[in-house]
Write a protein that holds these residues in place. Sequence first.
Motif, PDB file in Angstrom:
ATOM      1  N   ILE A 172      34.145  26.598 -12.833  1.00 34.40           N
ATOM      2  CA  ILE A 172      35.257  26.142 -11.996  1.00 34.40           C
ATOM      3  C   ILE A 172      35.321  24.629 -12.077  1.00 34.40           C
ATOM      4  CG2 ILE A 172      36.183  26.059  -9.642  1.00 34.40           C
ATOM      5  CD1 ILE A 172      34.769  28.658  -9.082  1.00 34.40           C
ATOM      6  N   GLY A 173      36.284  24.127 -12.844  1.00 37.74           N
ATOM      7  CA  GLY A 173      36.453  22.690 -13.019  1.00 37.74           C
ATOM      8  C   GLY A 173      37.570  22.135 -12.167  1.00 37.74           C
ATOM      9  N   GLN A 174      37.993  20.912 -12.506  1.00 38.76           N
ATOM     10  CA  GLN A 174      39.041  20.256 -11.731  1.00 38.76           C
ATOM     11  C   GLN A 174      40.376  20.991 -11.836  1.00 38.76           C
ATOM     12  OE1 GLN A 174      39.234  16.108 -12.788  1.00 38.76           O
ATOM     13  NE2 GLN A 174      37.779  15.554 -11.180  1.00 38.76           N
ATOM     14  N   ALA A 175      40.633  21.593 -12.977  1.00 35.45           N
ATOM     15  CA  ALA A 175      41.891  22.324 -13.129  1.00 35.45           C
ATOM     16  C   ALA A 175      41.947  23.500 -12.168  1.00 35.45           C
ATOM     17  CB  ALA A 175      42.042  22.816 -14.565  1.00 35.45           C
ATOM     18  N   ALA A 176      40.815  24.195 -11.990  1.00 31.85           N
ATOM     19  CA  ALA A 176      40.784  25.321 -11.052  1.00 31.85           C
ATOM     20  C   ALA A 176      40.939  24.835  -9.615  1.00 31.85           C
ATOM     21  CB  ALA A 176      39.473  26.093 -11.213  1.00 31.85           C
ATOM     22  N   ILE A 177      40.291  23.704  -9.283  1.00 33.35           N
ATOM     23  CA  ILE A 177      40.444  23.142  -7.941  1.00 33.35           C
ATOM     24  C   ILE A 177      41.892  22.722  -7.713  1.00 33.35           C
ATOM     25  CG2 ILE A 177      39.667  21.357  -6.354  1.00 33.35           C
ATOM     26  CD1 ILE A 177      37.530  23.358  -6.953  1.00 33.35           C
TER      27      ILE A 177
END
Length: 369
Positions: free
Chosen positions: A93-98
């Motif tokens: 879960i990276g920044q794109a998912a956040i």
Amino acid sequence: MIIRRYILREIALTLFAVTSVLLLIFFSTRFVRLLRDVAEGVLPAEMVFSLLGLELLKNLASILPLAVFFAVLLALGRLYRDQEMVALNASGIGQAAIMRMLLVLAPFVLVLNGYLALYATPWAAGKADQIRHAAEFRSELSLLSAGRFTESKDGRLIMYVEALSDDQRELEKVFVQRRGRDSKSVLASETGYRYIDDSSGDEFMVMVDGYRYEGEPGTADYRITRFSKHAVRISEKKAPDAVLDRDAMSSAALWQSDALRDMAELQSRIVLPLSAVAFMILALPMSRVNPREGRYGRLFSAVLVYVIYNNLIGTTQKSLERGELPPWSGMWWLPLVLLLAAAAIAAWQSRGRFDWQQWRRKPLAGKRA
């Protein structure tokens, strides 16, 4: 889904806490000002809480973008501080998912802030203006309190009553000192009542069964007159209709207006919900901190960004009102500045590598010392 609910719950709880604190600060400062108006006789005490509630609703649309900004910043900052972001990043879960999780909140923030800015704020502003107008032109007899001396607004009358009815129309043990340019007179009566002339709208205090004393204090040249009824004019004419400020005009009326000030006011309302969403997105890269910085490591930067942005909104609105900027330019570009700043911070954090998949899986925790 579990992680999404967890992060959104953290943001929602923090948003509630931040909004409560900001409203409490606003409540305290505004409450002190209203108490000062009551002490100066400008505002009746019974209007304080009604006016305070309207002032809170009126400014809630401006408070919400700051609350959203701080809430996302603090909630995600806690995850960095507690090393939870490291675990999330290790789970893919990276920044794109956040970011996708934040975009779930965006429509709710946009609709809520849009409703407050376009409808609730002008309604509350209009009601507050009407209350202040009613307080300014209210009957001076409404200022009377049993057992207390009361001075009229123009300073020519000092009034005292020992008792009065609940509707403040019937008076008992009435005393009035009237001061003129060349003489002074004192009136005292057993009873009295309030009277408004239908034709002129003038308000009178009618004193019944009393005495009038005329002359200069300290001299023997005075006159005593007994009367059965004596009318003392309190105010002359009815209160004019309230003239509402521009911030109390409905958004529909501003939309139909061609005046520069009206167009600038409308655009200042539209920019608020857009700014709330832009601040929420900007908070994502700004919340990425080293765990040693603590939860509040970026608050100073956030406050500075908000102050600069808020001043930029005010400056742009003034320029639109004076015609220095064309109406088509509007304020739509101000939230775009925040989005560009968010993209710039994210690009700097990824050190110029713009591969989407690489950015998506890049570890989010700060580098270990």
